[in-house]
Design an enzyme around this catalytic site. Structure first.
Site, PDB file in Angstrom:
ATOM      1  N   PHE A 194       0.812  -1.220   0.000  1.00  0.00           N
ATOM      2  CA  PHE A 194       0.000   0.000   0.000  1.00  0.00           C
ATOM      3  C   PHE A 194       0.845   1.270   0.000  1.00  0.00           C
ATOM      4  O   PHE A 194       0.369   2.342  -0.364  1.00  0.00           O
ATOM      5  CB  PHE A 194      -0.961  -0.001   1.201  1.00  0.00           C
ATOM      6  CG  PHE A 194      -0.386   0.598   2.456  1.00  0.00           C
ATOM      7  CD1 PHE A 194       0.445  -0.128   3.274  1.00  0.00           C
ATOM      8  CD2 PHE A 194      -0.677   1.913   2.804  1.00  0.00           C
ATOM      9  CE1 PHE A 194       0.996   0.443   4.424  1.00  0.00           C
ATOM     10  CE2 PHE A 194      -0.143   2.484   3.945  1.00  0.00           C
ATOM     11  CZ  PHE A 194       0.699   1.746   4.770  1.00  0.00           C
ATOM     12  N   LYS A 195       2.112   1.162   0.412  1.00  0.00           N
ATOM     13  CA  LYS A 195       2.938   2.362   0.482  1.00  0.00           C
ATOM     14  C   LYS A 195       3.092   3.042  -0.881  1.00  0.00           C
ATOM     15  O   LYS A 195       3.313   4.244  -0.953  1.00  0.00           O
ATOM     16  CB  LYS A 195       4.310   2.030   1.067  1.00  0.00           C
ATOM     17  CG  LYS A 195       4.220   1.658   2.535  1.00  0.00           C
ATOM     18  CD  LYS A 195       5.574   1.640   3.225  1.00  0.00           C
ATOM     19  CE  LYS A 195       5.425   1.471   4.718  1.00  0.00           C
ATOM     20  NZ  LYS A 195       4.887   0.146   5.090  1.00  0.00           N
ATOM     21  N   ASP A 196       2.933   2.261  -1.961  1.00  0.00           N
ATOM     22  CA  ASP A 196       3.037   2.844  -3.303  1.00  0.00           C
ATOM     23  C   ASP A 196       2.017   3.951  -3.536  1.00  0.00           C
ATOM     24  O   ASP A 196       2.275   4.885  -4.294  1.00  0.00           O
ATOM     25  CB  ASP A 196       2.797   1.770  -4.371  1.00  0.00           C
ATOM     26  CG  ASP A 196       3.958   0.777  -4.468  1.00  0.00           C
ATOM     27  OD1 ASP A 196       5.094   1.143  -4.118  1.00  0.00           O
ATOM     28  OD2 ASP A 196       3.710  -0.364  -4.904  1.00  0.00           O
TER      29      ASP A 196
END
Ligand SMILES: *Cc1c(COP(=O)(O)O)cnc(C)c1O
Length: 470
Positions: A112-114
């Site tokens: 999810f950090k993307d």
């Protein structure tokens, strides 16, 4: 929108001014002066928006000093089906009538950090180009943040990334994600030692203010305000996908480490999004679960952090937590300063007997934790019941979510990574390897580019000096 410090010692700044800074000058975290309010009419009007258009509506309320047209272009270039696998960007999948998974892991590095980092990469390039500046990002990774930061900064002409990682201590997959990048602005440095040694090198450099200023050294860690802002968007997106009218409420469960992701949920709720509960899930490193259950926030020393099968949540302290506490104590910077002074001197603070702790429920927070055994069982069960393979972090969330499901209130579980990233544990649970997106087939066989270094602050400084032209 103006930004203040949680410790009260920073003159009000704009969004662009705090964008490239780490901690505020007084050691606090920057935070918006007030949360923008979204009316129910606006929320209704947003129901039909595409992800980029919704992102623009939300982010533009925080990034008020970036010209609207420029911001729109940055957002449109970031949230594309090509980068995130579908027009929806964060697709919602129902498990049954009241439990759904919000897919946040379809970006380039499968976590999810993307979603925030890809935006940050484009935003940095825009600001740096405009101001004719350069930025040299120095970071340490145990395997997850590093790839996300590198893929976000690929080919950016004003940014270099120097990423330290523990030599031969990451999974072959994680190693390949970073080391197979062959780009002039990306430097992978394999440190002969643990992640903590690599982290110490970053701290060592950051204590040298002169070096930092001279070589324009910055970070992209999870306290970055623009990252938090970009994460607010998918709470709205998830809510709108799960409901037909604004009379409905939903709850979210968030696998948590540094409190960045769930803090974005808190912001969404404060903006007026009808969120019933924000359920915080931790693994065995349950610093935050302990706070929400007892009112005591007790940090761990690095030696006391468990190495778990959901490693991206293995934290000793939660860096974004200070922003939430700032709200909890009525935005009083003196109280915040005092509480963090207690953390530094005694290792904890205790709000259990205070009126502040009773306010936690007004903010909708609940919490729970999981063990390795729970995660394995949850992965098996979700595969069995829904024919879906999930990763260990998402499993942590689903395990905890089940404890807080209420009738007629959809529970949206945030998926924070794809199972391909954590193959070993999935094999332990299911007996076989999870599928990989085609983009990641054979990634371990690609040529690798990295430099090996002893854990030395002087060596990394010399390395950077040789590669930064000033
Ligand atoms: C970073 C990360 C988390 C924790 O998110 P925070 O914002 O630090 O709370 C959870 N799961 C995965 C897969 C991550 O990469």
């Amino acid at each position: 929108m103006r930004y203040l410090s949680t410790r009260g010692g920073m003159p009000a700044r704009s969004f662009s001014e705090i964008l490239l800074a780490g901690l505020a000058d007084d050691g606090g975290l920057s935070i918006c002066e007030s949360y923008p309010q979204v009316s129910t009419q606006e929320l209704s009007a947003w129901r039909d928006l595409s992800y980029p258009d919704l992102a623009f509506e939300i982010i533009s309320r925080f990034a008020t000093d970036i010209p609207a047209q420029d911001l729109r272009e940055i957002i449109n270039a970031t949230y594309t089906a090509k980068k995130f696998g579908s027009e929806e960007i964060t697709p919602l999948t129902w498990l049954d009538s009241d439990v759904a998974i919000l897919g946040l892991s379809n970006g380039p590095t499968l976590a999810f950090k993307d979603i925030a980092m890809q935006f940050l990469g484009n935003l940095f390039e825009y600001i740096l180009t405009k101001n004719n500046q350069q930025l040299n990002i120095l970071g340490a990774t145990s395997g997850d943040t590093g790839p996300s930061a590198e893929y976000a900064m690929l080919g950016k002409s004003h940014v270099r990334v120097f990423m330290l990682s523990p030599y031969q201590r990451m999974s072959p997959f994680q190693e390949a994600q970073m080391y197979s990048l062959d780009e002039d602005n990306i430097f992978n440095i394999a440190v002969e030692g643990s992640f903590d040694r690599a982290q110490d090198m970053v701290k060592g450099v950051s204590h040298d203010a002169e070096f930092k200023a001279r070589y324009k050294v910055g970070t992209v860690n999870s306290i970055n305000w623009a990252r938090v802002t970009a994460q607010v968007v998918y709470y709205f997106k998830g809510y709108l996908a799960a409901t037909q009218s604004n009379a409905q409420k939903v709850s979210f469960t968030v696998p948590s480490g540094n409190f960045g992701n769930i803090y974005a949920g808190h912001i969404a709720r404060q903006m007026g999004l009808p969120i019933e509960k924000l359920v915080l899930a931790t693994n065995e490193n349950n610093v935050l679960d302990e706070f929400f259950r007892t009112g005591i926030y007790k940090v761990r020393s690095e030696e006391n952090v468990y190495v778990t099968s959901s490693p991206s949540m293995d934290i000793s302290k939660a860096s974004n937590f200070e922003r939430f506490i700032y709200d909890l104590v009525g935005r009083d910077p003196e109280i915040v300063g005092d509480l963090w002074h207690q953390v530094e001197t005694k290792g904890f603070f205790d709000l259990s007997e205070t009126e502040y702790f009773s306010k936690v429920k007004n903010y909708g927070f609940k919490s729970g934790s999981s063990t390795h055994h729970d995660r394995i069982e949850t992965i098996r069960q979700i595969k069995n019941d829904y024919d879906l393979v999930i990763d260990t972090h998402t499993a942590d969330g689903i395990k905890v979510a089940k404890e807080f499901i209420q009738e007629n209130i959809p529970m949206i579980c945030l998926e924070t990574a794809l199972p391909a990233k954590f193959e070993a544990t999935v094999i332990e649970a299911l007996g076989y390897k999870p599928d990989r997106p085609v983009s990641h087939n054979d990634i371990e066989t690609k040529p690798k580019k990295y430099d090996v270094m002893l854990p030395s602050v002087d060596q990394i400084k010399t390395y950077m000096q040789e590669r930064i032209k000033i």
